[in-house]
Design a protein around this motif. Structure first.
Motif, PDB file in Angstrom:
ATOM      1  N   ASP A  56     -26.187  -4.753  -1.480  1.00 63.71           N
ATOM      2  CA  ASP A  56     -26.406  -4.595  -0.041  1.00 63.71           C
ATOM      3  C   ASP A  56     -26.303  -5.932   0.672  1.00 63.71           C
ATOM      4  O   ASP A  56     -25.699  -6.036   1.733  1.00 63.71           O
ATOM      5  CB  ASP A  56     -27.767  -3.951   0.210  1.00 63.71           C
ATOM      6  N   ILE A  57     -26.888  -6.958   0.074  1.00 62.17           N
ATOM      7  CA  ILE A  57     -26.858  -8.288   0.685  1.00 62.17           C
ATOM      8  C   ILE A  57     -25.424  -8.780   0.828  1.00 62.17           C
ATOM      9  O   ILE A  57     -25.029  -9.281   1.877  1.00 62.17           O
ATOM     10  CB  ILE A  57     -27.691  -9.290  -0.148  1.00 62.17           C
ATOM     11  N   LEU A  58     -24.629  -8.603  -0.216  1.00 60.27           N
ATOM     12  CA  LEU A  58     -23.276  -9.157  -0.218  1.00 60.27           C
ATOM     13  C   LEU A  58     -22.253  -8.298   0.510  1.00 60.27           C
ATOM     14  O   LEU A  58     -21.289  -8.814   1.063  1.00 60.27           O
ATOM     15  CB  LEU A  58     -22.815  -9.381  -1.662  1.00 60.27           C
ATOM     16  N   GLU A  59     -22.448  -6.970   0.520  1.00 55.61           N
ATOM     17  CA  GLU A  59     -21.395  -6.096   1.021  1.00 55.61           C
ATOM     18  C   GLU A  59     -21.722  -5.319   2.291  1.00 55.61           C
ATOM     19  O   GLU A  59     -20.819  -4.728   2.885  1.00 55.61           O
ATOM     20  CB  GLU A  59     -20.989  -5.105  -0.077  1.00 55.61           C
ATOM     21  N   SER A  60     -22.958  -5.304   2.716  1.00 54.51           N
ATOM     22  CA  SER A  60     -23.323  -4.463   3.860  1.00 54.51           C
ATOM     23  C   SER A  60     -22.794  -4.979   5.187  1.00 54.51           C
ATOM     24  O   SER A  60     -22.625  -4.213   6.125  1.00 54.51           O
ATOM     25  CB  SER A  60     -24.842  -4.314   3.950  1.00 54.51           C
ATOM     26  N   GLY A  61     -22.563  -6.268   5.284  1.00 54.05           N
ATOM     27  CA  GLY A  61     -22.090  -6.833   6.539  1.00 54.05           C
ATOM     28  C   GLY A  61     -23.175  -7.007   7.587  1.00 54.05           C
ATOM     29  O   GLY A  61     -22.882  -7.330   8.732  1.00 54.05           O
ATOM     30  N   LYS A  62     -24.441  -6.810   7.191  1.00 48.35           N
ATOM     31  CA  LYS A  62     -25.497  -6.967   8.190  1.00 48.35           C
ATOM     32  C   LYS A  62     -26.106  -8.373   8.192  1.00 48.35           C
ATOM     33  O   LYS A  62     -26.730  -8.769   9.160  1.00 48.35           O
ATOM     34  CB  LYS A  62     -26.583  -5.910   8.002  1.00 48.35           C
ATOM     35  N   TYR A  63     -25.917  -9.110   7.114  1.00 50.81           N
ATOM     36  CA  TYR A  63     -26.457 -10.474   7.048  1.00 50.81           C
ATOM     37  C   TYR A  63     -25.407 -11.447   7.578  1.00 50.81           C
ATOM     38  O   TYR A  63     -24.241 -11.391   7.227  1.00 50.81           O
ATOM     39  CB  TYR A  63     -26.857 -10.826   5.619  1.00 50.81           C
ATOM     40  N   ARG A  64     -25.838 -12.366   8.404  1.00 52.50           N
ATOM     41  CA  ARG A  64     -24.917 -13.266   9.095  1.00 52.50           C
ATOM     42  C   ARG A  64     -24.335 -14.336   8.159  1.00 52.50           C
ATOM     43  O   ARG A  64     -25.054 -14.918   7.355  1.00 52.50           O
ATOM     44  CB  ARG A  64     -25.607 -13.925  10.283  1.00 52.50           C
TER      45      ARG A  64
END
Length: 118
Positions: A56-64
């Motif tokens: 989720d951290i690497l692929e979700s696209g929600k973390y800037r």
């Protein structure tokens, strides 16, 4: 003589500030939630605590994707000392960080088959 000695540190400062501020400006313009941690901060927190979902951290696209303290630390401490000063004293710390990973890290990174190919 003094201006010449100050040229490189001033140039570094301008480039680092430019990368830092441009990455934040770009992330904000692209609609990232700036209240969330950066990709690197979230990944480092996952590595330290094991909490969260690395995929989720690497692929979700929600973390800037911003240039922050981890990148700044690497740039100033590791890259500059190794590249410009040709010091190898930092290598003994990089090996455990890079290679002493547990099966949980490899499972989260490589998936269930845990197969790595080069």
């Amino acid at each position: 003589r003094i201006p010449t000695m100050l040229l490189l540190p001033i140039a570094w400062g301008i480039m680092i500030f430019g990368a830092y501020s441009a990455s934040w400006e770009d992330a904000e313009a692209r609609g990232y939630d700036m209240s969330l941690p950066s990709v690197r901060e979230a990944a480092e927190a996952y590595i330290e605590t094991g909490k969260g979902d690395l995929q989720d951290i690497l692929e979700s696209g929600k973390y800037r994707p911003t240039f922050g303290k981890f990148e700044m630390n690497y740039l100033l401490n590791d890259l500059v000392s190794h590249t410009l000063l040709h010091l190898d004293s930092h290598n003994h710390m990089n090996i455990p960080i890079g290679y002493n990973k547990g099966n949980d890290w490899f499972l989260a990174t490589l998936g269930t088959p845990m197969v790595y190919t080069s």
